[in-house]
Design a protein around this motif. Structure first.
Motif, mmCIF file in Angstrom:
data_model
loop_
_atom_site.group_PDB
_atom_site.id
_atom_site.type_symbol
_atom_site.label_atom_id
_atom_site.label_comp_id
_atom_site.label_asym_id
_atom_site.label_seq_id
_atom_site.Cartn_x
_atom_site.Cartn_y
_atom_site.Cartn_z
ATOM 1 N N HIS A 209 6.949 -23.191 83.080
ATOM 2 C CA HIS A 209 6.837 -21.822 83.588
ATOM 3 C C HIS A 209 5.376 -21.482 83.886
ATOM 4 N N ASP A 210 4.488 -21.856 82.978
ATOM 5 C CA ASP A 210 3.067 -21.528 83.152
ATOM 6 C C ASP A 210 2.434 -22.262 84.328
ATOM 7 N N ASP B 134 -2.985 -27.357 73.801
ATOM 8 C CA ASP B 134 -2.869 -27.531 72.361
ATOM 9 C C ASP B 134 -3.858 -28.573 71.855
ATOM 10 N N THR C 216 3.279 -26.062 72.027
ATOM 11 C CA THR C 216 3.958 -25.490 73.188
ATOM 12 C C THR C 216 5.094 -26.405 73.632
ATOM 13 N N ASP C 217 6.248 -25.830 73.931
ATOM 14 C CA ASP C 217 7.358 -26.644 74.430
ATOM 15 C C ASP C 217 7.232 -26.851 75.934
ATOM 16 N N TYR C 218 7.933 -27.848 76.452
ATOM 17 C CA TYR C 218 7.759 -28.222 77.858
ATOM 18 C C TYR C 218 8.234 -27.132 78.808
ATOM 19 N N LEU C 219 9.298 -26.422 78.477
ATOM 20 C CA LEU C 219 9.780 -25.375 79.383
ATOM 21 C C LEU C 219 8.725 -24.280 79.545
ATOM 22 N N THR C 220 8.068 -23.909 78.453
ATOM 23 C CA THR C 220 6.988 -22.919 78.547
ATOM 24 C C THR C 220 5.873 -23.433 79.432
ATOM 25 N N TRP C 221 5.505 -24.710 79.239
ATOM 26 C CA TRP C 221 4.452 -25.296 80.088
ATOM 27 C C TRP C 221 4.888 -25.265 81.557
ATOM 28 N N ALA D 275 12.246 -23.379 85.690
ATOM 29 C CA ALA D 275 11.046 -22.560 85.904
ATOM 30 C C ALA D 275 10.952 -22.091 87.355
ATOM 31 N N ASP E 173 1.088 -30.325 75.398
ATOM 32 C CA ASP E 173 0.324 -29.487 76.310
ATOM 33 C C ASP E 173 -1.168 -29.712 76.040
ATOM 34 N N ARG F 41 4.252 -16.901 87.179
ATOM 35 C CA ARG F 41 3.003 -16.797 86.449
ATOM 36 C C ARG F 41 1.908 -17.668 87.066
#
Length: 293
Positions: free
Chosen positions: A275-276, A170, A268-273, A209, A167, A287
């Motif tokens: 979603h964001d 990061d 940061t993991d890719y799934l979180t990215w 996501a 990310d 979001r």
């Protein structure tokens, strides 16, 4: 005084948003636009163009540290102009955004050779230096947004090949830590995400996501090259295709702990990215898009 080059770019904007409020910051910008605002202690934005070396020299006046981003492997003299101007102005240290591929002894494409040459140029400049070497940015997959919105599909090379992508937020956190902390001279940081993930897995994460399926379709190399040529000069497009071949051979799977050691945060993991950044792929009611955060 810190000078941030590439201040309107993927990492530069995120660095500017994270630097301490009381830190004097100058931003080098070709257009003078696209730089985030900082109320109370505004950034000093200066126009600079590598085709006008005098403007680069002027931007270095009174600067102690430079965050170095250059973007054109077909014009390596731009890097020489920047380093020469920094040395002439008495800049103490350079923090270079490089690439993790420089550590791969099997990587000889144009872009990697350019980054290695840049590192050597800085290493022998007489100034202090720190190198940040990220793996591919997760934001690269924003290039899939149109086909995901229109067709619910990702078309890309190497569906099962893996890359420990990171990310850019990061990367910015690491850069801010280096720019504002003592004792960084001579250090290199390998910056990766928490796992190596394939394009097919990324497509699945984007679908999760969005709350709807996103399928992956393998893109033949000749079609991939044609697509790259629509965005980049042919030598750069060919270099990126060579890079994809190294990924196919497993050269980009190593996960580094340098980010956590430097910043105290896990990557940061890719799934979180995903979603964001769901809005970029056509989501509603999720979001807020954070690619410029």
């Amino acid at each position: 005084m810190i000078l941030v080059t590439g201040g309107s770019g993927t990492v530069g904007r995120k660095i500017l948003r994270r630097l301490p409020q009381d830190t004097p910051v100058r931003v080098l910008s070709r257009s003078g636009t696209g730089v985030p605002e900082r109320p109370g202690n505004p950034f000093e934005v200066v126009r600079g163009d590598y085709d006008r070396p005098a403007s680069i020299h002027a931007a270095m006046a009174g600067v102690e540290t430079v965050f170095v981003v250059t973007c054109d492997p077909c014009r390596p003299w731009q890097d020489e102009i920047l380093v020469e101007a920094a040395a002439a102005a008495g800049v103490r240290s350079l923090v270079k955004l490089s690439a993790l591929a420089v550590e791969d002894q099997g990587a000889h494409d144009l872009v990697t050779r350019w980054q290695r040459d840049n590192e050597e140029l800085i290493r022998t400049s007489g100034m202090e230096w720190t190198f940040l070497r990220p793996r591919a940015f997760m934001t690269n997959t924003l290039g899939w947004a149109r086909t995901i919105r229109e067709d619910g599909v990702v078309r890309a090379l190497g569906g099962t090949t893996r890359n420990a992508c990171i990310d850019p937020r990061d990367v910015a956190r690491a850069a801010v830590q280096v720019l504002t902390s003592p004792g960084q001279h001579g250090r290199t940081y390998a910056l990766t995400g928490p796992e190596a993930i394939s394009p097919a897995q990324q497509a699945d994460a984007i679908g999760r996501a969005l709350g709807r399926p996103v399928r992956f379709e393998e893109l033949p190399p000749h079609e991939a090259l044609a697509g790259l040529c629509r965005r980049y000069p042919l030598p750069v497009a060919q270099a990126l295709l060579e890079s994809a071949e190294r990924q196919h051979a497993g050269a980009k799977t190593r996960v580094s702990t340098d980010l956590a050691a430097l910043t105290g945060r896990q990557p940061t993991d890719y799934l979180t990215w995903a979603h964001d950044n769901a809005h970029a792929f056509g989501a509603t009611g999720l979001r807020t898009l954070t690619t410029a955060a």
